[in-house]
Design an enzyme around this catalytic site. Structure first.
Site, PDB file in Angstrom:
ATOM      1  N   CYS A  70    -107.175 -67.753 -69.666  1.00  0.00           N
ATOM      2  CA  CYS A  70    -107.656 -68.529 -70.808  1.00  0.00           C
ATOM      3  C   CYS A  70    -109.178 -68.448 -71.017  1.00  0.00           C
ATOM      4  CB  CYS A  70    -107.148 -69.968 -70.687  1.00  0.00           C
ATOM      5  SG  CYS A  70    -107.131 -70.806 -72.271  1.00  0.00           S
ATOM      6  N   HIS A  88    -101.549 -70.593 -68.607  1.00  0.00           N
ATOM      7  CA  HIS A  88    -101.755 -71.515 -67.483  1.00  0.00           C
ATOM      8  C   HIS A  88    -100.373 -71.876 -66.969  1.00  0.00           C
ATOM      9  CE1 HIS A  88    -106.014 -72.585 -68.138  1.00  0.00           C
ATOM     10  NE2 HIS A  88    -105.769 -72.566 -69.432  1.00  0.00           N
TER      11      HIS A  88
HETATM   12  N1  GLN Z   1    -112.248 -73.468 -74.239  1.00  0.00           N
HETATM   13  C1  GLN Z   1    -111.374 -72.390 -74.564  1.00  0.00           C
HETATM   14  C2  GLN Z   1    -110.542 -72.683 -75.782  1.00  0.00           C
HETATM   15  O1  GLN Z   1    -110.320 -73.815 -76.112  1.00  0.00           O
HETATM   16  C3  GLN Z   1    -110.504 -72.067 -73.348  1.00  0.00           C
HETATM   17  C4  GLN Z   1    -109.558 -73.163 -72.978  1.00  0.00           C
HETATM   18  C5  GLN Z   1    -108.837 -72.977 -71.684  1.00  0.00           C
HETATM   19  O2  GLN Z   1    -109.314 -72.335 -70.767  1.00  0.00           O
HETATM   20  N2  GLN Z   1    -107.671 -73.599 -71.585  1.00  0.00           N
HETATM   21  O3  GLN Z   1    -110.066 -71.768 -76.425  1.00  0.00           O
END
Ligand code: GLN
Length: 252
Positions: free
Chosen positions: A93, A189
């Site tokens: 992510c 995730h």
């Molecule tokens: N901040 C990033 C987004 O919102 C990554 C989020 C995350 O790692 N879950 O796209």
């Protein structure tokens, strides 16, 4: 055999149980009698890629990514060389987004590592749901959870797979993640690896073969429970997908 796992910035990037990925890697190596040393690189510390067989970069909020971006700048060349020399890396992510050229948030441009010529664009609607991806790298679908505002455009790179359920890279439900050399970048995730032992072993094999040679094989483990859990998710969302398709048909 011994695997050195470098966990980048666990004090900043650690969302939705990402640490479970580290536990999974350690456990699956331990079950096979392979030693695993985890080196955490914290905010402000230097990344020594010479001592890495596998690098893990987790997810984080936009604010945390901004801090990490400054850290990565100091280690950019070493990390690019590591990947180009077939080093294994798993990025989830926020970490996945940082592999690219930049992440344009609502009000800031966060510079990435530029390892991949890809970019991420913030959008108002947050993409939050379970996700299932079919990948030609694995016989078993990859299941997990996505939660991101960024849309990642990977151009002609190979995606990790095709979205079966969920939204993926651009929110359109077409493709998810990216694969390049021995890197996987993904929005999944969950944590990813305990739910998908096939992905864990893929990364372990890449790392161990690079270190010890192409003839390294991994002893097969009893993954009955893990695969049952994986199948349970696939079945549940296949039913949900069918119900939605039926409802749409009825309305048309
Ligand atoms: N901040 C990033 C987004 O919102 C990554 C989020 C995350 O790692 N879950 O796209």
């Amino acid at each position: 055999m011994k695997l050195n796992l470098v966990h980048l910035y666990p004090d900043l990037l650690n969302l939705y149980g990402d640490r479970g990925n580290i536990m999974c890697i350690k456990k699956r190596l331990e079950w096979r009698g392979i030693e695993c040393e985890v080196k955490e690189v914290l905010h402000g510390e230097y990344v020594n890629t010479d001592e890495a067989d596998l690098i893990f970069l987790g997810g984080g909020s936009d604010r945390e990514q901004e801090i990490v971006c400054e850290e990565l700048k100091k280690n950019k060349k070493a990390l690019i060389d590591y990947v180009e020399n077939d080093g294994a890396m798993l990025a989830i992510c926020g970490g996945y987004q940082l592999l690219g050229n930049y992440y344009q948030t609502k009000d800031k441009k966060i510079e990435g590592l530029g390892i991949l010529d890809i970019y991420t664009q913030w959008e108002e609607e947050r993409l939050v749901r379970n996700i299932i991806v079919n990948s030609d790298l694995f016989e078993t679908p990859v299941v997990g959870y996505e939660n991101h505002s960024g849309r990642t455009y990977i151009g002609s790179y190979k995606p990790l797979g095709k979205v079966f359920f969920g939204l993926g890279n651009t929110g359109r439900g077409d493709f998810e993640g990216v694969v390049y050399k021995n890197i996987i970048g993904t929005y999944i995730h969950g944590p990813l690896l305990p739910k998908n032992p096939q992905v864990c072993d893929y990364m372990l094999l890449k790392a161990l073969r690079k270190k010890y040679g192409e003839d390294v094989e991994l002893e097969k483990l009893d993954d009955e429970i893990e695969l049952m859990a994986n199948k349970c998710i696939v079945d549940r969302y296949s039913e949900e997908k069918n119900r939605v398709a039926e409802a749409i048909k009825r309305r048309i």
